[in-house]
Enzyme design. Structure first.
Site, short mmCIF file in Angstrom:
data_model
loop_
_atom_site.label_atom_id
_atom_site.label_comp_id
_atom_site.label_asym_id
_atom_site.label_seq_id
_atom_site.Cartn_x
_atom_site.Cartn_y
_atom_site.Cartn_z
N SER A 61 0.46 -1.39 0.00
CA SER A 61 -0.03 -0.02 0.03
C SER A 61 0.95 1.47 -0.13
O SER A 61 0.29 2.36 -0.27
CB SER A 61 -0.72 0.13 1.30
OG SER A 61 -2.34 -0.70 1.06
N LYS A 64 0.34 3.85 -3.32
CA LYS A 64 -0.59 4.25 -3.47
C LYS A 64 -0.28 5.96 -3.23
O LYS A 64 -1.26 6.31 -3.90
CB LYS A 64 -1.87 3.91 -2.25
CG LYS A 64 -2.49 2.62 -2.55
CD LYS A 64 -3.29 2.30 -1.13
CE LYS A 64 -3.75 0.92 -0.74
NZ LYS A 64 -4.19 0.47 0.37
N TYR A 188 -2.73 -2.80 -10.48
CA TYR A 188 -2.59 -2.15 -9.16
C TYR A 188 -2.53 -3.84 -8.59
O TYR A 188 -1.21 -3.37 -7.23
CB TYR A 188 -4.49 -2.88 -8.67
CG TYR A 188 -4.61 -2.47 -7.17
CD1 TYR A 188 -4.02 -1.36 -6.92
CD2 TYR A 188 -4.94 -3.33 -6.48
CE1 TYR A 188 -4.08 -1.56 -5.10
CE2 TYR A 188 -4.59 -3.48 -5.10
CZ TYR A 188 -4.61 -2.09 -4.07
OH TYR A 188 -4.74 -2.35 -3.05
N TYR A 240 -4.70 3.89 8.02
CA TYR A 240 -5.61 3.28 8.28
C TYR A 240 -6.10 3.85 9.03
O TYR A 240 -6.35 4.84 10.08
CB TYR A 240 -5.97 1.98 7.59
CG TYR A 240 -4.30 1.34 6.53
CD1 TYR A 240 -5.23 1.89 5.26
CD2 TYR A 240 -3.64 0.00 7.06
CE1 TYR A 240 -4.32 1.60 4.44
CE2 TYR A 240 -2.73 0.54 5.97
CZ TYR A 240 -3.22 0.49 4.01
OH TYR A 240 -3.04 -0.12 3.09
N VAL A 258 1.18 -3.97 3.45
CA VAL A 258 0.98 -4.97 4.23
C VAL A 258 2.57 -6.26 4.20
O VAL A 258 2.84 -7.45 4.59
CB VAL A 258 -0.21 -5.83 3.88
CG1 VAL A 258 -1.38 -5.72 4.74
CG2 VAL A 258 -0.07 -6.41 1.69
N1 GLN Z 1 -2.32 -5.81 -1.89
C1 GLN Z 1 -2.90 -5.20 -0.91
C2 GLN Z 1 -4.37 -5.83 -0.96
O1 GLN Z 1 -4.68 -4.93 -1.95
C3 GLN Z 1 -2.92 -3.79 0.11
C4 GLN Z 1 -2.57 -3.94 0.80
C5 GLN Z 1 -2.07 -3.31 2.16
O2 GLN Z 1 -0.72 -3.19 1.87
N2 GLN Z 1 -2.60 -2.69 3.57
O3 GLN Z 1 -4.64 -5.92 -0.14
#
Ligand code: GLN
Length: 305
Positions: A61, A64, A188, A240, A258
């Site tokens: 993430s 992003k 993505y 988050y 993650v």
């Molecule tokens: N690729 C992960 C997902 O889409 C990214 C989520 C994350 O890093 N929090 O679930």
């Protein structure tokens, strides 16, 4: 090796055992749960590092933030925010609960999965050039031409990404996403699977800390206004549903993934990359968050001081 940083890592290793590796993307559960590393890249060209700063992990993430800046450059602020909101959700990163709540329907912000998928779909060439333009941009801002996609993680995400797929199809139904949903999802999944080290994300952090100008060359790649928007989202939504607590305990714009990475940005000063694959129940690196809290306290880095 920086001894002050090493001491901060050592003090926080004890928290690793309280976290877990993510299993919803099976390939990520193969990470080294005990890895812990940090890399700091300052705008006056100092580099400080400690621990497993060469440990490779997928950016997840953290990507992003970068794709948001690219979409803003490509489409402008009004077009992007016509399709994605500006508010924190207080829900998990992969929650679909609030997707229907704003009318006309759109994801709450670009840092949750739904919002990030919508943002990626707005990057020029997202569905035909696919990942290439995005990957090249990451190579440029990290200064690392070797940067690439971890194919095993990408395929693992693609195979198990039904929740993301469901949200993407829902978004096409309400007009947030246009074109080929599978192509956008593929881009993505690949952007999340870019393999990095702490150094790479510290470099991206440095680029953001420098307001969109490459510190090495002085080249402006992103408008200041769009970097400001990215930093603001890092504060309000970057961790988050732990963003409020993180703002109080650390007070530095940051984005987690993650894969165990956290990218932190001290505006005008430095980019920080931390890795620790053991995650807390909100999907943030459990030891990484503590490391950043100690670092912030020791060097008085909170933007709210
Ligand atoms: N690729 C992960 C997902 O889409 C990214 C989520 C994350 O890093 N929090 O679930």
């Amino acid at each position: 090796m920086d001894l002050r940083l090493m001491e901060i890592l050592d003090r926080n290793r004890q928290y690793i055992k309280d976290g877990k590796l993510p299993i919803y993307i099976p390939e990520l559960s193969k990470a080294n749960i005990n890895a812990l590393g940090i890399y700091i890249s300052t705008l006056d060209h100092q580099e400080h590092m400690a621990g497993d700063y060469l440990y490779p992990f997928t950016i997840q993430s953290i990507s992003k933030v970068v794709t948001l800046m690219m979409a803003l450059e490509d489409q402008g602020k009004d077009a992007v925010f016509a399709r994605v909101g500006m508010e924190p959700t207080g829900d998990a990163f992969n929650s679909m609960m609030k997707l229907e709540m704003i009318q006309p329907s759109k994801p709450f912000n670009p840092m949750i999965n739904a919002g990030a998928i919508a943002v990626t779909s707005m990057i020029k060439g997202s569905s035909h050039e696919g990942i290439h333009r995005i990957l090249n941009f990451f190579r440029k801002i990290t200064g690392n031409q070797q940067l690439n996609i971890n194919q095993d993680v990408y395929l693992s995400e693609k195979r198990t990404g039904d929740l993301n797929r469901a949200m993407a199809y829902y978004m096409r139904n309400v007009g947030v996403l246009k074109g080929d949903v599978e192509e956008h999802l593929d881009t993505y999944f690949k952007q999340c699977s870019i393999e990095v080290t702490c150094r790479d994300i510290a470099r991206i952090g440095g680029f953001i800390a420098n307001n969109g100008i490459l510190p090495e060359t002085g080249e402006r790649l992103i408008k200041e206004e769009y970097v400001k928007i990215a930093k603001t989202f890092m504060v309000t939504c970057g961790m988050y549903n732990a963003s409020g607590e993180f703002a109080i305990n650390v007070g530095i714009p940051a984005k987690s993934g993650v894969g165990g990475g956290i990218m932190a940005v001290v505006p005008g000063k430095m980019g920080i990359g931390v890795v620790g694959p053991s995650l807390d129940n909100k999907g943030n690196s459990i030891a990484g968050v503590r490391v950043l809290a100690d670092l912030s306290e020791k060097f008085r880095l909170s933007m709210f001081l």
